[in-house]
Design an enzyme around this catalytic site. Structure first.
Site, PDB file in Angstrom:
ATOM      1  N   GLY A  14      22.144  58.989 -24.601  1.00 13.13           N
ATOM      2  CA  GLY A  14      21.623  59.552 -25.772  1.00 13.13           C
ATOM      3  C   GLY A  14      22.443  60.216 -26.353  1.00 13.13           C
ATOM      4  O   GLY A  14      23.166  59.741 -27.488  1.00 13.13           O
ATOM      5  N   THR A  15      22.624  61.492 -26.202  1.00 14.12           N
ATOM      6  CA  THR A  15      23.577  62.371 -26.833  1.00 14.12           C
ATOM      7  C   THR A  15      24.847  61.829 -26.802  1.00 14.12           C
ATOM      8  O   THR A  15      25.587  62.298 -27.600  1.00 14.12           O
ATOM      9  CB  THR A  15      23.356  63.773 -26.350  1.00 14.12           C
ATOM     10  OG1 THR A  15      21.824  64.481 -26.371  1.00 14.12           O
ATOM     11  CG2 THR A  15      23.978  65.058 -27.198  1.00 14.12           C
TER      12      THR A  15
ATOM     13  N   ASP B  29      12.209  55.194 -26.340  1.00 15.53           N
ATOM     14  CA  ASP B  29      11.416  56.221 -25.296  1.00 15.53           C
ATOM     15  C   ASP B  29       9.954  56.251 -25.959  1.00 15.53           C
ATOM     16  O   ASP B  29       9.902  56.800 -26.820  1.00 15.53           O
ATOM     17  CB  ASP B  29      12.127  57.440 -25.236  1.00 15.53           C
ATOM     18  CG  ASP B  29      13.403  57.303 -24.388  1.00 15.53           C
ATOM     19  OD1 ASP B  29      12.913  56.635 -23.055  1.00 15.53           O
ATOM     20  OD2 ASP B  29      14.130  57.799 -24.585  1.00 15.53           O
TER      21      ASP B  29
ATOM     22  N   HIS C 141      10.749  51.998 -22.894  1.00 14.43           N
ATOM     23  CA  HIS C 141      10.851  52.977 -21.524  1.00 14.43           C
ATOM     24  C   HIS C 141       9.401  53.521 -21.793  1.00 14.43           C
ATOM     25  O   HIS C 141       9.216  54.446 -22.630  1.00 14.43           O
ATOM     26  CB  HIS C 141      11.802  53.678 -21.562  1.00 14.43           C
ATOM     27  CG  HIS C 141      11.711  54.642 -20.242  1.00 14.43           C
ATOM     28  ND1 HIS C 141      12.454  55.683 -20.110  1.00 14.43           N
ATOM     29  CD2 HIS C 141      10.883  54.562 -19.208  1.00 14.43           C
ATOM     30  CE1 HIS C 141      12.264  56.338 -18.830  1.00 14.43           C
ATOM     31  NE2 HIS C 141      11.218  55.690 -18.325  1.00 14.43           N
TER      32      HIS C 141
ATOM     33  N   SER D  64      19.962  55.603 -26.504  1.00  9.93           N
ATOM     34  CA  SER D  64      18.539  56.073 -26.415  1.00  9.93           C
ATOM     35  C   SER D  64      18.135  56.667 -27.744  1.00  9.93           C
ATOM     36  O   SER D  64      18.995  57.617 -28.074  1.00  9.93           O
ATOM     37  CB  SER D  64      18.359  57.174 -25.324  1.00  9.93           C
ATOM     38  OG  SER D  64      17.182  57.871 -25.266  1.00  9.93           O
TER      39      SER D  64
ATOM     40  N   MET E  18      15.623  56.896 -12.774  1.00  8.81           N
ATOM     41  CA  MET E  18      15.821  58.079 -13.518  1.00  8.81           C
ATOM     42  C   MET E  18      16.601  58.995 -13.001  1.00  8.81           C
ATOM     43  O   MET E  18      16.519  59.313 -11.972  1.00  8.81           O
ATOM     44  CB  MET E  18      14.379  58.563 -14.031  1.00  8.81           C
ATOM     45  CG  MET E  18      13.628  57.687 -14.866  1.00  8.81           C
ATOM     46  SD  MET E  18      14.137  57.655 -16.536  1.00  8.81           S
ATOM     47  CE  MET E  18      13.978  59.269 -17.006  1.00  8.81           C
TER      48      MET E  18
ATOM     49  N   GLY F 260      19.243  59.223 -18.306  1.00  8.42           N
ATOM     50  CA  GLY F 260      19.017  60.536 -18.158  1.00  8.42           C
ATOM     51  C   GLY F 260      20.513  61.171 -17.744  1.00  8.42           C
ATOM     52  O   GLY F 260      20.993  61.410 -16.632  1.00  8.42           O
ATOM     53  N   GLY F 261      21.201  61.947 -18.997  1.00  8.08           N
ATOM     54  CA  GLY F 261      22.193  62.726 -18.524  1.00  8.08           C
ATOM     55  C   GLY F 261      23.612  61.864 -18.557  1.00  8.08           C
ATOM     56  O   GLY F 261      24.590  62.299 -17.917  1.00  8.08           O
TER      57      GLY F 261
ATOM     58  N   HIS G 207      17.539  51.749 -26.518  1.00  7.80           N
ATOM     59  CA  HIS G 207      16.519  52.277 -25.523  1.00  7.80           C
ATOM     60  C   HIS G 207      15.428  52.924 -26.365  1.00  7.80           C
ATOM     61  O   HIS G 207      15.729  54.250 -26.871  1.00  7.80           O
ATOM     62  CB  HIS G 207      17.218  53.031 -24.616  1.00  7.80           C
ATOM     63  CG  HIS G 207      16.402  53.503 -23.413  1.00  7.80           C
ATOM     64  ND1 HIS G 207      15.953  52.669 -22.534  1.00  7.80           N
ATOM     65  CD2 HIS G 207      15.732  54.487 -23.114  1.00  7.80           C
ATOM     66  CE1 HIS G 207      15.306  53.351 -21.391  1.00  7.80           C
ATOM     67  NE2 HIS G 207      15.109  54.469 -21.899  1.00  7.80           N
TER      68      HIS G 207
END
Length: 242
Positions: free
Chosen positions: A196-197, A36, A68, A9, A140, A175-176, A34
């Protein structure tokens, strides 16, 4: 089941170096990126739009942009995203009154169509007809609108329910998701992983991408073995007249 795909992401990237960040992920083993897209209406945040995607596409012509669309009235943006080089147009079922028509609209622009559901939306909102027409289903595991949220584990059974109904469909989780939460997602049947992170913030992003993909592949192998054993057992029972 469809093959394992890791889709980093870019919301977690340095937007000032967006094209370079995307190239870094692709070099590290990512197949999809991805993207966003948030409009400040469907979610309380604003990120990138078609002009930025177009710039990334110019810098990386063969990029697969997994878009997304966290936007109100997703029908309005299909042409813009297609013109910008989007490959996947994933809209939220909560944002449209006619998902079937929207899927056809997306396909007419030669993009794949994804259908996303937010944490409070049941998987049954994706009917059999919608699921069969779509190319990807997105569950999600955080509330859409901002990065860095904690993984919501109660969303995972929705992945299992969708995998049971659509065994050959790409099913994405977003997500997470990272090394600590990938196992439950993979075991539930997700084959497309958004992180992502966990990737962009890692000391060794290629190693994280490789690890996430291998976890999904291991879960798929376990599932395939169990299914083969079940089929063997059913065949044996049939031969015995049971």
């Amino acid at each position: 089941m469809p093959r394992a795909i890791i889709s980093p992401s870019v919301l977690a990237s340095d937007f000032g170096q967006l094209t370079a960040e995307c190239k870094r992920m692709i070099k590290g083993g990512a197949e999809w990126l991805h993207m966003d897209v948030m409009d400040g209406h469907f979610v309380p945040n604003i990120t990138m739009g078609a002009p930025i995607l177009s710039c990334v596409r110019k810098g990386i012509p063969d990029i697969f942009m997994d878009c997304h669309m966290m936007v109100a009235q997703p029908e309005r943006w299909v042409d813009d995203i297609a013109d910008a080089g989007g490959a996947m147009y994933c809209f939220h079922i909560e944002a449209t009154s006619d998902p079937i028509a929207l899927i056809h609209q997306i396909h007419k622009r030669n993009m794949k169509a994804g259908v996303a559901i937010s944490p409070d939306t049941p998987s049954t909102a994706i009917t059999d007809e919608i699921g069969q027409l779509a190319d990807m289903l997105l569950v999600m595991t955080v509330y859409p609108g901002r990065g860095g949220q904690k993984f919501i584990e109660r969303c995972v059974p929705k992945v299992s329910e969708l995998r049971a109904r659509f065994p050959d469909k790409d099913i994405e989780v977003d997500g997470g998701v990272g090394p600590k939460t990938i196992d439950v997602c993979a075991e539930a049947g997700s084959n497309v992983i958004v992180a992502g992170t966990a990737i962009f913030g890692a000391d060794d992003p290629p190693a994280v991408i490789k690890s996430l993909k291998e976890t999904v592949e291991a879960a798929q192998a376990k599932f395939a073995a169990a299914r083969a054993q079940q089929q063997k057992s059913n065949g044996s029972n049939g031969a015995n007249g049971n």
